[in-house]
Design a protein around this motif. Sequence first.
Motif, short mmCIF file in Angstrom:
data_model
loop_
_atom_site.label_atom_id
_atom_site.label_comp_id
_atom_site.label_asym_id
_atom_site.label_seq_id
_atom_site.Cartn_x
_atom_site.Cartn_y
_atom_site.Cartn_z
N UNK A 237 0.76 -1.20 -0.08
CA UNK A 237 0.03 0.03 0.00
C UNK A 237 0.94 1.33 -0.14
N UNK A 238 0.36 2.58 -0.48
CA UNK A 238 0.97 3.50 -0.63
C UNK A 238 1.34 4.27 0.67
N UNK A 239 0.66 4.12 1.99
CA UNK A 239 0.84 4.80 2.99
C UNK A 239 1.63 3.89 3.98
N UNK A 453 3.42 14.14 9.12
CA UNK A 453 3.33 15.70 8.85
C UNK A 453 2.20 15.75 7.70
N UNK A 454 1.91 14.88 6.91
CA UNK A 454 0.98 14.77 5.71
C UNK A 454 -0.30 14.64 6.53
N UNK A 455 -0.35 13.92 7.58
CA UNK A 455 -1.69 13.36 8.10
C UNK A 455 -2.19 14.58 8.86
N UNK A 456 -1.35 15.15 9.71
CA UNK A 456 -1.67 16.51 10.11
C UNK A 456 -1.98 17.59 9.34
N UNK A 457 -1.36 17.92 8.37
CA UNK A 457 -1.62 18.87 7.34
C UNK A 457 -3.19 18.79 6.87
N UNK A 458 -3.20 17.23 6.48
CA UNK A 458 -4.63 16.83 6.08
C UNK A 458 -5.88 17.39 7.13
N UNK A 484 3.31 13.83 0.69
CA UNK A 484 3.21 12.44 0.67
C UNK A 484 2.45 12.53 -0.86
N UNK A 485 3.00 12.24 -2.10
CA UNK A 485 2.54 12.29 -3.40
C UNK A 485 1.58 11.11 -3.42
N UNK A 512 -9.51 11.85 -9.17
CA UNK A 512 -8.98 10.82 -10.20
C UNK A 512 -7.75 10.42 -9.27
N UNK A 513 -6.96 11.17 -8.96
CA UNK A 513 -5.58 10.96 -8.43
C UNK A 513 -5.85 10.21 -7.14
N UNK A 514 -6.83 10.52 -6.57
CA UNK A 514 -6.98 9.72 -5.09
C UNK A 514 -7.44 8.19 -5.63
N UNK A 515 -8.45 8.15 -6.62
CA UNK A 515 -8.67 6.70 -7.08
C UNK A 515 -7.50 5.88 -7.71
N UNK A 516 -6.74 6.37 -8.40
CA UNK A 516 -5.45 6.04 -9.01
C UNK A 516 -4.70 5.28 -7.67
#
Length: 653
Positions: A237-239, A453-458, A484-485, A512-516
Amino acid sequence: MDLLVCLVLVAVTWTVFGQTLAHDFVNFDDHVYVYENPLVIRGFSTEGIIDAFTHTHARNWHPLTTLSHMLDCQLYGLNAGGHHLTNVILHTISVLLLFLVLKQMTGALWQSAFVAALFAIHPLHVESVAWIAERKDILSAVFFMLTLAAYARYARAPSAPRYLLVALLFAFGLMSKPMLVTLPFVLLLLDYWPIGRIGGQKLEVGSRLRRLITEKIPLFALSALSCIATLLTQRQGPNAIDQLPFLWRLNNSFVSYVTYIWQMLWPARLAVFYPHPNDRLPLLEVTAAIAFLVGISLLVTYLRRTKPYLVTGWFWYLGMLVPVIGLVQVGEQAHADRYTYLPQIGLYIMIAWTVGDLLLESALRVRGALVGVAAALAIVSLGMRAFGQASYWTNSEMLWNHTLTVTGENDVAHNNLGFLFLRRGELDKAISQFQAALNIRSRNTETHYSLGAALIQNNLGNALARKQLWDEAIDHLQEAVRLRPDYADAYFNLGSVLFQQGRIDQAIAQWQKALAIRPTDAEAHRSLASALRKEGKLKEAIAEYEQALNVVPEDTVALNNLAWILATSSDSSMRDGARAVTLAVKAVQASGGRDPNFIRTLAAARAEAGQFAEAVATAETAKALASTQSKPELASRLEEEITLYRARIALRE
């Protein structure tokens, strides 16, 4: 006497943990494992059982744990008390099994009882029992104890059926939590003491040891397979979590071994999350920890002939902690109370049998009575401390506030407390907590901190969007995807903000990026479908709604919106009245028949299917419900549509 001891063990266990039956879920993995997991909350189903064995769950393969959560949902729904009840029952079973197994193997009643009592109520074990998401700990412990019992029986009279039972119970344990991979090593230690299968003349020891190791090759093979599966699932997985530098992890592992011992002796300031020290551990502290561990290892080896239980107890502790000591880091914690659940049994054994030997050597009854009083006081003291620690798990707010009180610079605690406030709609409090988390996180700029960091920014971006501070929200969400691209949630949330601003094309691109990255995200498919529908791209919208329903067949919004297009599209090639009725009926039923918009769709679908009398009656129902819910605009629109249906005219967008 055994029965009396068991009754006392049950009593002390429930005195400490009975309170958890009134506790809530917490927003730390409980949502992933239970209350936001669509497969689990349905309870038992053929699809769910197959999925538990063929897919990972929270990036772990532990199908029996997943099935236990499904069973709880089948029995209790989302009543957290029922889930806590299962945890306490499983922990109680493990406590009793530990006592009975030790008593069976050693014949020592009071030492076995003392070890089981420590295991039952030590404050370090509160996390494993009071945290619903840690079901894997206590379920695997039941199979761990059963495996020990089956092995003791096999060791007395080896046979193929008895060995197969050992292997089967061990496999069940691994399917509950992979941390049990060290169990074959523990069995070798038990062969040394108390079972005594390693011993005799010096020349015989080597050959016996080789035979015992060979005997356990199938068990080691199961461990190897579990290790491979765990590594693959943790990295999928990506994460997936980036590894901290190896030297940081190595230094922290040495210190953690000693930290756990200190916490066993002085269980104060315990928390659900301890921030990792990174590269800030003093060299002197690391060196002292290494010297301590080596020194104890040499001492117990030296005393092995007169006190063999020290070898078993010490290396039980060291060995069982290896998978979770941090050499292979999953998460950013320095250490965790839950990791001591089974490993510290080894230390309890060392304490209990050392004291027992001292009493035998002294042969003084008075001293024995004093030790008994001291042991009882220790159990009472630890039980009181554990009771207090368990009370912090009442709900998420208490848990994270306590964590912030006893730890410093804890961005994870701030972030989770902020997320709790965000869910409640207390936006200013949420933003304050996220900012505090971000300030702490910003001091660690290495790439392995990017996910956190990306989680907090989100989260901060979401909170700002809820306050309609669109530009600030977009800035933080864009920073999240920069860090986190491959962060699907951030792309999804960025798309949602852009959509609310009317920037539909840009929103479509983000979804569409999210679904990719995460093609099974039903909400992203549904959101993308709504945007495409708004753009007039109905064929593409239909395809996305279909995808959403493939993932979550009960998605009421997707059911309703797809039914609406099939019933009202101006393009006759897209209309399908019969299917629209089927979908709309499902949406109305799934929503409990309380949403007038869903009932309106059903009326339109029935009109398209030529069922005009039913369409009129359905629209009348929707109109009455809209009036009751103070939705005059919707009620007025339905009045117009009723006129059409009475004239036998279907609705067209």
